[in-house]
Design a protein around this motif. Structure first.
Motif, PDB file in Angstrom:
ATOM      1  N   LEU A  96       0.470  -1.529   0.334  1.00 20.66           N
ATOM      2  CA  LEU A  96      -0.433  -0.136   0.037  1.00 20.66           C
ATOM      3  C   LEU A  96       0.774   1.015   0.217  1.00 20.66           C
ATOM      4  CD1 LEU A  96      -2.600   0.929   0.109  1.00 20.66           C
ATOM      5  CD2 LEU A  96      -2.395   1.097   3.077  1.00 20.66           C
ATOM      6  N   LEU A  97       0.811   2.011  -1.091  1.00 19.63           N
ATOM      7  CA  LEU A  97       1.489   3.289  -1.165  1.00 19.63           C
ATOM      8  C   LEU A  97       0.991   3.769  -1.649  1.00 19.63           C
ATOM      9  CD1 LEU A  97       4.391   1.164  -3.854  1.00 19.63           C
ATOM     10  CD2 LEU A  97       4.571   1.026  -1.695  1.00 19.63           C
ATOM     11  N   LEU A  98       1.536   5.625  -1.164  1.00 17.58           N
ATOM     12  CA  LEU A  98       1.179   6.721  -1.293  1.00 17.58           C
ATOM     13  C   LEU A  98       1.653   7.860  -1.901  1.00 17.58           C
ATOM     14  CD1 LEU A  98      -1.248   9.129  -0.626  1.00 17.58           C
ATOM     15  CD2 LEU A  98       0.373   9.542   1.358  1.00 17.58           C
ATOM     16  N   ILE A  99       1.584   7.771  -3.428  1.00 17.52           N
ATOM     17  CA  ILE A  99       2.131   8.965  -4.123  1.00 17.52           C
ATOM     18  C   ILE A  99       2.158  10.030  -4.111  1.00 17.52           C
ATOM     19  CG2 ILE A  99       2.853   9.718  -6.814  1.00 17.52           C
ATOM     20  CD1 ILE A  99       2.208   6.076  -6.963  1.00 17.52           C
ATOM     21  N   ALA A 119      -2.148   4.121   8.605  1.00 20.07           N
ATOM     22  CA  ALA A 119      -3.023   3.294   7.928  1.00 20.07           C
ATOM     23  C   ALA A 119      -1.963   2.272   7.525  1.00 20.07           C
ATOM     24  CB  ALA A 119      -3.607   4.082   7.041  1.00 20.07           C
ATOM     25  N   GLY A 120      -0.733   2.483   8.138  1.00 22.18           N
ATOM     26  CA  GLY A 120      -0.041   1.470   7.479  1.00 22.18           C
ATOM     27  C   GLY A 120       0.608   1.580   6.191  1.00 22.18           C
ATOM     28  N   ALA A 121       0.564   2.439   5.745  1.00 17.46           N
ATOM     29  CA  ALA A 121       1.010   2.700   4.261  1.00 17.46           C
ATOM     30  C   ALA A 121       2.742   1.761   4.312  1.00 17.46           C
ATOM     31  CB  ALA A 121       0.993   4.232   3.750  1.00 17.46           C
ATOM     32  N   HIS A 122       3.674   1.445   3.325  1.00 17.21           N
ATOM     33  CA  HIS A 122       4.440   0.977   3.317  1.00 17.21           C
ATOM     34  C   HIS A 122       5.109   1.853   3.103  1.00 17.21           C
ATOM     35  CE1 HIS A 122       2.115  -2.622   2.451  1.00 17.21           C
ATOM     36  NE2 HIS A 122       2.972  -3.283   3.612  1.00 17.21           N
ATOM     37  N   ALA A 123       4.953   3.407   2.541  1.00 11.09           N
ATOM     38  CA  ALA A 123       6.370   4.376   1.642  1.00 11.09           C
ATOM     39  C   ALA A 123       5.013   5.097   1.180  1.00 11.09           C
ATOM     40  CB  ALA A 123       7.033   3.679   0.517  1.00 11.09           C
ATOM     41  N   LEU A 182     -14.439   7.103  -4.765  1.00 13.38           N
ATOM     42  CA  LEU A 182     -13.713   6.841  -3.755  1.00 13.38           C
ATOM     43  C   LEU A 182     -14.019   4.749  -3.424  1.00 13.38           C
ATOM     44  CD1 LEU A 182     -11.109   6.259  -2.183  1.00 13.38           C
ATOM     45  CD2 LEU A 182     -12.754   7.369   0.035  1.00 13.38           C
ATOM     46  N   TYR A 183     -15.181   4.927  -2.795  1.00 17.59           N
ATOM     47  CA  TYR A 183     -16.386   4.059  -2.584  1.00 17.59           C
ATOM     48  C   TYR A 183     -16.025   2.335  -3.860  1.00 17.59           C
ATOM     49  CZ  TYR A 183     -16.235   7.050   0.897  1.00 17.59           C
ATOM     50  OH  TYR A 183     -15.705   7.398   2.379  1.00 17.59           O
ATOM     51  N   ALA A 184     -16.410   3.023  -5.129  1.00 16.99           N
ATOM     52  CA  ALA A 184     -15.841   1.936  -6.285  1.00 16.99           C
ATOM     53  C   ALA A 184     -14.685   1.246  -6.729  1.00 16.99           C
ATOM     54  CB  ALA A 184     -16.836   2.645  -7.711  1.00 16.99           C
ATOM     55  N   GLY A 185     -13.518   1.922  -5.894  1.00 20.10           N
ATOM     56  CA  GLY A 185     -12.496   1.363  -6.098  1.00 20.10           C
ATOM     57  C   GLY A 185     -11.986   0.141  -5.109  1.00 20.10           C
ATOM     58  N   ASP A 186     -11.171  -0.801  -5.635  1.00 20.38           N
ATOM     59  CA  ASP A 186     -10.554  -1.898  -5.122  1.00 20.38           C
ATOM     60  C   ASP A 186     -10.145  -1.572  -4.865  1.00 20.38           C
ATOM     61  OD1 ASP A 186      -9.672  -4.135  -4.220  1.00 20.38           O
ATOM     62  OD2 ASP A 186     -10.403  -5.386  -5.998  1.00 20.38           O
ATOM     63  N   CYS A 234      -8.637   8.482   1.634  1.00 12.11           N
ATOM     64  CA  CYS A 234      -8.180   7.306   1.452  1.00 12.11           C
ATOM     65  C   CYS A 234      -7.318   5.696   1.926  1.00 12.11           C
ATOM     66  CB  CYS A 234      -7.419   7.577  -0.370  1.00 12.11           C
ATOM     67  SG  CYS A 234      -8.119   8.778  -1.211  1.00 12.11           S
ATOM     68  N   LEU A 235      -6.598   6.607   2.288  1.00 10.61           N
ATOM     69  CA  LEU A 235      -5.346   4.862   3.097  1.00 10.61           C
ATOM     70  C   LEU A 235      -6.181   4.496   3.769  1.00 10.61           C
ATOM     71  CD1 LEU A 235      -2.263   7.299   3.048  1.00 10.61           C
ATOM     72  CD2 LEU A 235      -2.646   4.852   2.069  1.00 10.61           C
ATOM     73  N   TYR A 236      -7.597   5.070   4.668  1.00 10.70           N
ATOM     74  CA  TYR A 236      -7.856   4.598   5.646  1.00 10.70           C
ATOM     75  C   TYR A 236      -9.383   3.985   4.788  1.00 10.70           C
ATOM     76  CZ  TYR A 236      -5.721   5.074  10.483  1.00 10.70           C
ATOM     77  OH  TYR A 236      -5.500   5.565  10.643  1.00 10.70           O
ATOM     78  N   GLU A 237      -9.663   4.091   3.952  1.00  8.24           N
ATOM     79  CA  GLU A 237     -10.546   3.401   2.733  1.00  8.24           C
ATOM     80  C   GLU A 237     -10.344   1.979   2.390  1.00  8.24           C
ATOM     81  OE1 GLU A 237     -13.945   1.747   0.684  1.00  8.24           O
ATOM     82  OE2 GLU A 237     -13.494   2.513   2.605  1.00  8.24           O
ATOM     83  N   ALA A 238      -9.210   1.965   2.496  1.00  5.09           N
ATOM     84  CA  ALA A 238      -7.641   0.280   1.929  1.00  5.09           C
ATOM     85  C   ALA A 238      -7.536   0.077   3.020  1.00  5.09           C
ATOM     86  CB  ALA A 238      -6.596   1.211   0.547  1.00  5.09           C
ATOM     87  N   ARG A 239      -7.146   0.580   4.198  1.00  7.50           N
ATOM     88  CA  ARG A 239      -7.122  -0.360   4.859  1.00  7.50           C
ATOM     89  C   ARG A 239      -8.401  -1.332   5.577  1.00  7.50           C
ATOM     90  NH1 ARG A 239      -3.652  -2.863   5.915  1.00  7.50           N
ATOM     91  NH2 ARG A 239      -2.239  -1.159   5.425  1.00  7.50           N
ATOM     92  N   ARG A 240      -9.222  -0.407   5.471  1.00 12.62           N
ATOM     93  CA  ARG A 240     -10.205  -0.873   5.363  1.00 12.62           C
ATOM     94  C   ARG A 240     -10.953  -2.253   4.856  1.00 12.62           C
ATOM     95  NH1 ARG A 240     -15.821  -1.952   4.033  1.00 12.62           N
ATOM     96  NH2 ARG A 240     -15.741  -0.071   2.066  1.00 12.62           N
TER      97      ARG A 240
END
Length: 245
Positions: A96-99, A119-123, A182-186, A234-240
């Motif tokens: 899980l990355l943030l650009i 959110a536990g992003a890796h970088a 956002l909530y339509a993304g995987d 966005c990161l927390y939606e990914a984490r959820r």
């Protein structure tokens, strides 16, 4: 080993907690004797860190700002991953990355690092040019996250994004005018969330390189969110989405 100055209670305490051996000297305001300072000094002494008493003016001169909270540390660089290959080779599970494309405000960068850590992003990945570096202000705002989240700068962001695609990472760009929200993304697989700059958003080539564009639905009167707030959403939606079912 190259040294740098870090300041503020959060940043300095986090460094002592995670890598006390990298702290060469700790400068503290001789006039502060509150509980917060006593706790920091106790931790520093227990870790064997050299403590130097200083006045407020000297501390301000060292870091170039008066917002040091009476705490400044001279510390070596941490051994975080310095490039994407090094990072991706050791990540367990889907990365899980943030650009960040062109963030120029150090306060926004620091806040983005803080939510990335939470959110536990890796970088966090950013271009070397047309973007703020990881300076002392950004590190202070990050409240210790600059010591735990790899901040990887790249010469060519679009090429780096294409390299991520080749490694199976799905690139999801945030754009106010996107057709999907956002909530339509995987976000459950290998994912890089792409955020644009504070004023102009993503550059054209960055936008075109994304696999999909999504927007954060807005239900009030404001049109958009600060980049660090948007990153957190966005990161927390990914984490959820990655939580065990």
């Amino acid at each position: 080993m190259k040294s740098k100055m870090i300041f503020g209670f959060h940043a300095v305490t986090s460094r002592i907690r995670h890598e006390a051996s990298s702290v060469e000297e700790l400068y503290v305001d001789a006039e502060r004797n509150d509980a917060r300072m006593r706790d920091l000094l106790h931790a520093a002494k227990a870790a064997g860190v050299r403590i130097i008493q200083a006045d407020d003016q000297r501390l301000s001169n060292i870091v170039g700002t008066r917002r040091h909270q009476g705490v400044v540390a001279k510390a070596g660089e941490l051994s975080l991953a310095r490039n994407l290959d090094e990072l991706l080779d050791v990540v367990e599970g889907p990365p899980l990355l943030l650009i960040l494309d062109g963030i120029t405000d150090p306060h926004n960068l620091g806040a983005c690092l803080r939510v990335a850590d939470g959110a536990g992003a890796h970088a966090v990945i950013a271009p070397k040019d047309r973007a703020v570096g990881l300076n002392a202000t950004a590190a202070k705002v990050a409240s210790g996250a600059a010591e735990t989240v790899p901040y990887i700068t790249v010469t060519n962001l679009a090429r780096t994004m294409r390299d991520l695609k080749d490694r199976g990472v799905w690139l999801i760009g945030m754009a106010d005018d996107a057709d999907k929200d956002l909530y339509a993304g995987d976000f459950s697989g290998p994912t890089a969330l792409v955020m644009g700059s504070e004023g102009e958003g993503m550059r054209r080539l960055t936008r075109e390189t994304c696999d999909i564009l999504v927007s954060i639905p807005m239900f009030g009167s404001v049109e958009s969110l600060n980049v660090s707030v948007a990153s957190g959403v966005c990161l927390y939606e990914a984490r959820r989405q990655r939580l065990p079912k």
